[in-house]
Design a protein around this motif. Structure first.
Motif, PDB file in Angstrom:
ATOM      1  N   TYR A  76       0.802  -0.973  -0.163  1.00  0.00           N
ATOM      2  CA  TYR A  76      -0.082   0.142  -0.095  1.00  0.00           C
ATOM      3  C   TYR A  76       0.642   1.435  -0.086  1.00  0.00           C
ATOM      4  N   SER A  77       0.164   2.598   0.000  1.00  0.00           N
ATOM      5  CA  SER A  77       1.005   3.650  -0.050  1.00  0.00           C
ATOM      6  C   SER A  77       1.645   4.004   1.030  1.00  0.00           C
ATOM      7  N   LEU A  78       1.142   3.417   2.305  1.00  0.00           N
ATOM      8  CA  LEU A  78       2.018   3.411   3.611  1.00  0.00           C
ATOM      9  C   LEU A  78       2.581   2.141   3.401  1.00  0.00           C
ATOM     10  N   THR A  79       4.017   2.287   3.556  1.00  0.00           N
ATOM     11  CA  THR A  79       4.677   0.995   3.313  1.00  0.00           C
ATOM     12  C   THR A  79       4.585   0.050   4.587  1.00  0.00           C
ATOM     13  N   LYS A  98      -4.023   3.548  -0.564  1.00  0.00           N
ATOM     14  CA  LYS A  98      -4.043   3.084  -1.903  1.00  0.00           C
ATOM     15  C   LYS A  98      -3.181   1.748  -2.166  1.00  0.00           C
ATOM     16  N   LEU A  99      -3.914   0.761  -2.802  1.00  0.00           N
ATOM     17  CA  LEU A  99      -3.016  -0.447  -3.276  1.00  0.00           C
ATOM     18  C   LEU A  99      -2.202  -0.161  -4.411  1.00  0.00           C
ATOM     19  N   LEU A 100      -0.919  -0.074  -4.209  1.00  0.00           N
ATOM     20  CA  LEU A 100       0.390   0.230  -5.229  1.00  0.00           C
ATOM     21  C   LEU A 100       0.432  -1.113  -6.209  1.00  0.00           C
ATOM     22  N   ARG A 101       0.536  -2.397  -5.493  1.00  0.00           N
ATOM     23  CA  ARG A 101       0.800  -3.384  -6.371  1.00  0.00           C
ATOM     24  C   ARG A 101       0.918  -4.433  -5.453  1.00  0.00           C
ATOM     25  N   LYS A 704      -0.571   9.364  14.689  1.00  0.00           N
ATOM     26  CA  LYS A 704      -1.779   8.928  14.315  1.00  0.00           C
ATOM     27  C   LYS A 704      -1.987   8.517  12.745  1.00  0.00           C
ATOM     28  N   ARG A 705      -1.346   9.574  11.880  1.00  0.00           N
ATOM     29  CA  ARG A 705      -1.265   9.614  10.603  1.00  0.00           C
ATOM     30  C   ARG A 705      -0.205   8.607  10.139  1.00  0.00           C
ATOM     31  N   SER A 706       0.552   8.085  10.840  1.00  0.00           N
ATOM     32  CA  SER A 706       1.692   7.152  10.490  1.00  0.00           C
ATOM     33  C   SER A 706       2.770   7.842   9.409  1.00  0.00           C
ATOM     34  N   LEU A 707       2.944   9.296   9.844  1.00  0.00           N
ATOM     35  CA  LEU A 707       3.989  10.046   9.112  1.00  0.00           C
ATOM     36  C   LEU A 707       5.141  10.052   9.714  1.00  0.00           C
ATOM     37  N   THR A 708       6.187   9.800   9.089  1.00  0.00           N
ATOM     38  CA  THR A 708       7.669   9.877   9.713  1.00  0.00           C
ATOM     39  C   THR A 708       8.174  11.176   9.788  1.00  0.00           C
ATOM     40  N   PHE A 709       8.584  11.600  11.196  1.00  0.00           N
ATOM     41  CA  PHE A 709       9.004  12.829  11.568  1.00  0.00           C
ATOM     42  C   PHE A 709      10.035  12.695  12.651  1.00  0.00           C
TER      43      PHE A 709
END
Length: 727
Positions: A76-79, A98-101, A704-709
């Motif tokens: 998915y778009s979030l690895t 989103k499903l990337l592949r 919560k958004r699973s963003l790296t920071f």
């Protein structure tokens, strides 16, 4: 995931190694073997490239899962959300996911993987970082011979319901398997758990499990014994009842046979008497008939003889002869009639002879039936005796089986007593350990009491620090104003241009240097300032200096000194955006002042200032007053759509007098439009605790958004920075 590798580890096994961010830590450890398991073919190839020619590292391109896991890996778009299990509530948590592949992958159970690795000893290290497979891994540990192989476990427990996978309480299961929990930390979609193997807990767990198994076996055997005994008693009662019934039936059959024999004997005697009487009667009647017939025949013969003798006389006496002949004929007729009567008399005698023959046949049939009944009774008696013998044999077999069960029960009781004694000794050890734990708890309580005293001292120090900080802030503000005025005067004397500044929001020299260095070190596609201030001057001049140097100049030269205008300095490749610096400010007089000074200093092509009144904004159930900037942010996001960009976000306002946590909406608004880009968010003033609390809440929202920071606080400059999605 931050992991610490002990010095005595033999093998490290990492399920879901991904890009191998922990690999440098693994290589620095003393582990003899490092096994990286990753089902994604591209990531597996990337790992092989990283560890090329390193004999310590093994990369396995395989998926670990149970019977319910699929054979397709969805990326998915979030690895970190990739998994072999279908999505559950994760789709509602991240609507834009989103499903990337997808990849068809080889799958094996965790127990099969352990058997293939052939681990030695117990000093091995396990890391599980694959969403949804933690239940499969723990199941494999439970039902394999490798439970004691891992002394340390780092495991990522996926929040329940996010995937359609088997669910398990990881902490309870680890405690059940003999592990002690060292630490745990919560993330947006999972909990990171670190535990180590406790041999005492494992032995006690196994002992309890063995005792439970033996107790269940003992209860089962007791129940089987009771059931067998009950069945045996019932079978014995049924056998005895059946035997009594057979004996009763045999007695009744024998009585019926005796009665039948007596009836047949009486009937035979009666029939014989009747037959004898009938024969006697018929014989008497026959003799009478014969006597009568003989006498009549003799009379006829005599008459015939007289007739012959008188024949001669007949000729003589013709008339007399004819008369005599008529008499003879009459007599002959009478004789014939008598013969018919005799024949009619003999006919009943023939019928009675036939009846006698029929009676004899009936007697023979009765005798034959009696013989058949006797044979049937004999065969029935033999079958009853055979059934009785079989019942006796079965009864004896059940008695033998019962004896064997008693012996087995006795052995089980003995084994159970031995286990109880062993368990009692272990229980005693556990009680000793419990006493030690209670003592440690008492020590911990004393430590907490000391900590509470330290907390009171800490509060006093914080109050004192707040007062000192307030005094320093005021002094720093005065110094900044003096310094800014001095710099503005020097600029005016050197170039003839008035400085672009807003005195109501001064910037500390250290913070100014920090911003200038950041702009110098990074190529930002766009700089957004929420609130105008001294940073507006600094940012515009820093960008102009950098661009002027890139096209061959030595530094910034304002128009009155013969330098180039900002429109001439901006490179052609940078003209795809309207401006480089966008400022949102609610104070209209401040907006007009900045626009005028930017125009007089020929910075209009770099800086655009929007008058953005404060409007109501609601987020997470709280109400705020913040800049009306959503439409312009969306327009800028549309410019950057489809290409990765880097943005600098400077948070200068709104001022604190608007309300508590006044600048909190800045990050949610920016993330709504630019979450796919690399962001450097700089808060230019964090002198108070409530301002630092806002930064903490931002960090929670990013998790919560699973963003790296990464967060950097420069308290000496009163500035805080968040680097988000850094490439």
């Amino acid at each position: 995931m931050q992991v610490k590798i002990p010095d005595n580890i033999n093998t490290i096994v990492h399920i879901g190694a991904g890009e191998g961010s922990e690999l440098p830590t693994y290589l620095e450890s003393a582990a003899a073997r490092i096994v990286l398991v990753e089902p994604n073919p591209k990531l597996a190839e990337y790992l092989r490239d990283q560890v090329d020619n390193n004999d310590r590292v093994i990369v396995l391109e395989s998926a670990v899962g149970g019977a319910s896991a699929g054979k397709t890996l969805c990326v998915y778009s979030l690895t970190h959300t990739s998994s072999v299990y279908p999505l559950g509530e994760l789709k509602s948590l991240y609507p834009g996911l989103k499903l990337l592949r997808s990849y068809d992958v080889e799958q094996e159970k965790f127990s099969q993987l352990l058997k293939k690795l052939d681990l030695r000893g117990s000093n091995n290290f396990l890391v599980v970082q694959a969403p949804g497979v933690e239940a499969d891994v723990l199941e494999g540990l439970t039902h394999s011979n490798y439970l004691e192989s891992f002394s340390q476990v780092y495991l990522q427990e996926t929040r329940h319901g996010l995937y359609q996978c088997p669910e398990v309480d990881v902490v309870s299961k680890l405690l059940q398997l003999g592990y002690n929990l060292d630490s745990s930390s919560n993330e947006s979609t999972a909990t990171l758990i670190h535990a180590h193997l406790d041999s005492g807990r494992l032995a006690l767990s196994r002992l309890t499990e063995s005792l439970d198994v033996l107790s269940k076996k003992y209860e089962k055997e007791c129940a089987a014994h009771i059931k067998t005994k009950k069945n045996l008693d019932g079978y014995k009662e049924r056998s005895e009842q059946k035997l009594k019934n057979l004996e009763g039936q045999l007695a009744r059959k024998e009585s019926e046979l005796v009665n039948m024999k007596e009836q047949l004997s009486e009937q035979a005697q009666k029939n014989q008497k009747a037959l004898n009487s009938l024969i006697s009667d018929h014989k008497e009647q026959l003799l009478k008939i014969e006597d009568i017939s003989g006498s009549k025949l003799n009379a006829v013969q005599l008459n015939l003889s007289d007739a012959i003798d008188k024949q001669a006389e007949a000729e003589v006496k013709n008339q007399n002869l004819l008369q005599n002949l008529d008499e003879v004929n009459d007599r002959l007729d009478k004789a014939l009639q008598s013969k018919k009567v005799l024949e009619n008399t003999l006919q009943p005698l023939g019928k009675k002879v036939l009846q006698l023959s029929s009676l004899e046949k009936q007697v023979d049939e009765h005798k034959k039936r009696a013989e058949d009944v006797e044979k049937e009774l004999k065969s029935f008696k033999q079958a009853a005796e055979k059934d009785l013998q079989n019942e006796k044999d079965a009864h004896k077999a059940l008695q033998d089986e019962c004896c064997q069960l008693r012996e087995s029960l006795s052995e089980t009781k003995k084994s159970l007593e031995d286990n109880k004694a062993w368990f009692a000794s272990r229980k005693k050890q556990a009680e000793q350990l419990k006493l030690e734990v209670e003592e440690l708890r008492a020590q911990l309580l004393r430590s907490e009491q000391l900590a509470s005293g330290f907390e009171a001292i800490k509060q006093q120090l914080e109050q004192l620090g707040s007062k000192v900080t307030s005094h320093v802030d005021k002094s720093l503000e005065n110094s900044n104003k003096k310094l800014e005025s001095s710099m503005g005067l020097n600029q005016y004397l050197a170039t003839g241009a008035m400085p672009l500044s807003v005195q109501e929001r001064p910037l500390a020299p250290g913070a100014a240097l920090f911003l200038a260095e950041k702009i110098e070190a990074n190529d930002y596609d766009l700089i957004v300032s929420l609130g105008a201030g001294s940073t507006t001057t600094l940012v515009a001049k820093s960008i102009l200096n950098k661009m002027h140097r890139l096209v061959g100049g030595e530094g910034l030269a304002l128009p009155s000194g013969g330098g180039k205008a900002s429109s001439e300095v901006v490179a052609p490749s940078q003209r795809d955006l309207p401006v480089r610096v966008v400022v949102f400010e609610h104070d209209k007089s401040c907006v007009e002042k900045i626009r005028t000074q930017a125009s007089s200093n020929q910075l209009s092509s770099l800086v655009k200032v929007f008058h953005s009144p404060l409007v109501d904004y609601k987020h997470s159930g709280s109400d705020f007053l913040h800049y009306d900037c959503e439409a312009e942010l969306k327009r800028m996001a549309d410019y950057l759509d489809g290409r990765p960009s880097r943005l600098l976000i400077i948070v200068n306002g709104p001022p604190s007098m608007v309300g508590p946590k006044s600048f909190y909406p800045a990050l949610p608004k920016v993330l709504n439009h630019f979450s796919q880009h690399a962001l450097d968010v700089v808060v230019s003033s964090i002198t108070r605790q409530d301002q630092r609390d806002v930064i903490d809440e931002w960090c929670s929202q990013l998790q919560k958004r699973s963003l790296t920071f990464k967060r950097y606080d420069k308290l000496d400059f009163s500035i805080s920075t968040l680097e988000i999605n850094k490439q």
